[in-house]
Design a protein around this motif. Structure first.
Motif, PDB file in Angstrom:
ATOM      1  N   ASP A 133      -3.809 -10.891  -1.384  1.00  0.00           N
ATOM      2  CA  ASP A 133      -3.169 -10.057  -2.409  1.00  0.00           C
ATOM      3  C   ASP A 133      -2.730  -8.691  -1.898  1.00  0.00           C
ATOM      4  OD1 ASP A 133      -3.822 -12.169  -3.974  1.00  0.00           O
ATOM      5  OD2 ASP A 133      -5.106 -11.089  -5.359  1.00  0.00           O
ATOM      6  N   TYR A 134      -3.366  -8.203  -0.837  1.00  0.00           N
ATOM      7  CA  TYR A 134      -3.075  -6.829  -0.382  1.00  0.00           C
ATOM      8  C   TYR A 134      -2.867  -6.772   1.135  1.00  0.00           C
ATOM      9  CZ  TYR A 134      -4.832  -5.995  -5.057  1.00  0.00           C
ATOM     10  OH  TYR A 134      -5.023  -6.040  -6.414  1.00  0.00           O
ATOM     11  N   ALA A 135      -2.257  -7.826   1.665  1.00  0.00           N
ATOM     12  CA  ALA A 135      -2.019  -7.876   3.116  1.00  0.00           C
ATOM     13  C   ALA A 135      -1.027  -6.811   3.568  1.00  0.00           C
ATOM     14  CB  ALA A 135      -1.510  -9.266   3.498  1.00  0.00           C
ATOM     15  N   ASP A 136      -0.226  -6.288   2.626  1.00  0.00           N
ATOM     16  CA  ASP A 136       0.774  -5.282   2.975  1.00  0.00           C
ATOM     17  C   ASP A 136       0.188  -3.879   3.134  1.00  0.00           C
ATOM     18  OD1 ASP A 136       0.363  -5.644   0.091  1.00  0.00           O
ATOM     19  OD2 ASP A 136       1.761  -3.966  -0.111  1.00  0.00           O
ATOM     20  N   ILE A 137      -1.076  -3.689   2.718  1.00  0.00           N
ATOM     21  CA  ILE A 137      -1.697  -2.365   2.790  1.00  0.00           C
ATOM     22  C   ILE A 137      -2.393  -2.207   4.140  1.00  0.00           C
ATOM     23  CG2 ILE A 137      -3.347  -0.775   1.750  1.00  0.00           C
ATOM     24  CD1 ILE A 137      -2.965  -2.182  -0.889  1.00  0.00           C
ATOM     25  N   ALA A 138      -2.010  -1.189   4.878  1.00  0.00           N
ATOM     26  CA  ALA A 138      -2.619  -0.939   6.193  1.00  0.00           C
ATOM     27  C   ALA A 138      -4.093  -0.589   6.030  1.00  0.00           C
ATOM     28  CB  ALA A 138      -1.887   0.206   6.895  1.00  0.00           C
ATOM     29  N   ARG A 139      -4.889  -1.092   6.970  1.00  0.00           N
ATOM     30  CA  ARG A 139      -6.331  -0.814   6.951  1.00  0.00           C
ATOM     31  C   ARG A 139      -6.615   0.436   7.784  1.00  0.00           C
ATOM     32  NH1 ARG A 139     -10.087  -5.603   6.270  1.00  0.00           N
ATOM     33  NH2 ARG A 139      -8.893  -7.124   5.082  1.00  0.00           N
ATOM     34  N   ARG A 254      -1.983   1.173  -3.074  1.00  0.00           N
ATOM     35  CA  ARG A 254      -0.619   0.722  -2.728  1.00  0.00           C
ATOM     36  C   ARG A 254       0.420   1.682  -3.312  1.00  0.00           C
ATOM     37  NH1 ARG A 254       0.101  -4.927  -4.756  1.00  0.00           N
ATOM     38  NH2 ARG A 254      -0.377  -5.698  -2.665  1.00  0.00           N
ATOM     39  N   VAL A 255       0.248   2.050  -4.579  1.00  0.00           N
ATOM     40  CA  VAL A 255       1.179   2.972  -5.229  1.00  0.00           C
ATOM     41  C   VAL A 255       1.145   4.340  -4.552  1.00  0.00           C
ATOM     42  CG1 VAL A 255       1.664   4.221  -7.374  1.00  0.00           C
ATOM     43  CG2 VAL A 255       1.064   1.792  -7.453  1.00  0.00           C
ATOM     44  N   ALA A 256      -0.046   4.816  -4.209  1.00  0.00           N
ATOM     45  CA  ALA A 256      -0.178   6.123  -3.549  1.00  0.00           C
ATOM     46  C   ALA A 256       0.494   6.115  -2.175  1.00  0.00           C
ATOM     47  CB  ALA A 256      -1.657   6.482  -3.409  1.00  0.00           C
ATOM     48  N   ARG A 257       0.358   5.009  -1.450  1.00  0.00           N
ATOM     49  CA  ARG A 257       0.999   4.916  -0.130  1.00  0.00           C
ATOM     50  C   ARG A 257       2.522   4.876  -0.278  1.00  0.00           C
ATOM     51  NH1 ARG A 257      -2.678   2.109   3.488  1.00  0.00           N
ATOM     52  NH2 ARG A 257      -4.600   3.357   3.452  1.00  0.00           N
ATOM     53  N   GLN A 258       3.018   4.148  -1.282  1.00  0.00           N
ATOM     54  CA  GLN A 258       4.470   4.094  -1.511  1.00  0.00           C
ATOM     55  C   GLN A 258       5.005   5.475  -1.873  1.00  0.00           C
ATOM     56  OE1 GLN A 258       4.667   1.119  -4.576  1.00  0.00           O
ATOM     57  NE2 GLN A 258       4.634  -0.609  -3.141  1.00  0.00           N
ATOM     58  N   ARG A 259       4.258   6.187  -2.703  1.00  0.00           N
ATOM     59  CA  ARG A 259       4.657   7.547  -3.072  1.00  0.00           C
ATOM     60  C   ARG A 259       4.636   8.465  -1.858  1.00  0.00           C
ATOM     61  NH1 ARG A 259       1.335   8.195  -7.244  1.00  0.00           N
ATOM     62  NH2 ARG A 259      -0.282   9.275  -6.045  1.00  0.00           N
ATOM     63  N   GLU A 260       3.655   8.263  -1.010  1.00  0.00           N
ATOM     64  CA  GLU A 260       3.526   9.044   0.222  1.00  0.00           C
ATOM     65  C   GLU A 260       4.713   8.806   1.135  1.00  0.00           C
ATOM     66  OE1 GLU A 260       0.783   7.916   3.765  1.00  0.00           O
ATOM     67  OE2 GLU A 260      -0.404   9.232   2.494  1.00  0.00           O
TER      68      GLU A 260
END
Length: 266
Positions: A133-139, A254-260
């Motif tokens: 579900d969240y593979a697109d979020i960098a670890r 995810r939303v915070a990273r996109q906003r960033e």
């Protein structure tokens, strides 16, 4: 009410409904995750193990606990002597004491299950859920397994202190349920938010996101606390609540990273 007041009221209503919708979506996502291999088992074993441990301990120590309770009851100032001289009154008082012991065992079982979920089960479930579900979020690995165990332990200890301090208030009719819901909601968000973010958030995000979403996280915890008081569902409540925190916080990350990224491009 002026135009500004009506606009502010409408905005507040929209924020409340939006927050409730996000909380419910988190639980629907958690329920959807149950279909993945291995998730259902991790949902059940913490509560089952906690229930077995505390039931065995309660049965083994029942006689001693009742004896201690009898001594405490007959030693009460003003009424202790009367209770000791009246067999019927003493039986009623002991029955209430026994019911209290069983009622007290329920939050202790839950807090033990919550510790097992936070320290062991949730990190394992997180790997399975995040991979799909969240593979697109960098670890960014702002947390660790040791940090998870420490966070779970300190959360449980603080919960137990608050529970003991609140015990006199449980004598007020209806207060026990309300206190239990509030304390359990607090425990849920305090214990599970670290695990939900530890693999993906950096150290700054690990602190900032829970603060930014404090009211929403309490709502997620409160719904989990309510489920903990429903028979059968309470078997799944700690782990299901933990999964809901995973979905809530990783979606927020995810939303915070996109906003960033948008800010960086601009």
């Amino acid at each position: 009410m002026g135009e500004n007041g009506r606009r502010s009221f409408c905005i507040d209503q929209q924020n409340i409904f939006s927050g409730m919708k996000t909380i419910l979506i988190s639980y629907f996502s958690a329920a959807r995750s149950l279909g993945r291999p291995g998730i259902l088992w991790h949902l059940m074993w913490p509560t089952l193990l906690a229930a077995v441990i505390w039931t065995v301990l309660l049965v083994m120590s029942w006689g001693s606990l009742v004896s201690v309770g009898s001594g405490l009851i007959t030693g009460l100032p003003l009424v202790g002597g009367w209770l000791a001289s009246s067999e019927g009154a003493l039986l009623v008082a002991l029955l209430m004491f026994k019911i209290g012991l069983v009622m007290l065992a329920l939050p202790i079982i839950y807090v033990t299950a919550a510790f097992l979920v936070a320290a062991v089960a949730l990190p394992l479930m997180l790997e399975k859920v995040a991979a799909t579900d969240y593979a697109d979020i960098a670890r960014r690995a702002g947390g660790s397994q040791l940090g998870s165990v420490w966070n779970a332990l300190t959360s449980v200890l603080q919960f137990l202190v608050l529970l003991v301090l609140s015990l006199p208030l449980w004598l007020i009719p209806g207060a026990g349920l309300l206190i239990s819901l509030i304390l359990t909601a607090w425990l849920n968000q305090r214990a599970f938010r670290y695990d939900a973010l530890m693999a993906h958030a950096d150290k700054l995000e690990l602190k900032a996101l829970p603060t930014e979403h404090s009211s929403g996280l309490f709502g997620v915890g409160l719904l989990g606390a309510a489920m903990a008081h429903v028979p059968l569902i309470n078997l799944f409540a700690p782990a299901l609540s933990g999964l809901a925190f995973v979905h809530y916080l990783l979606s927020a990350l995810r939303v915070a990273r996109q906003r960033e990224n948008i800010i960086e491009v601009n």
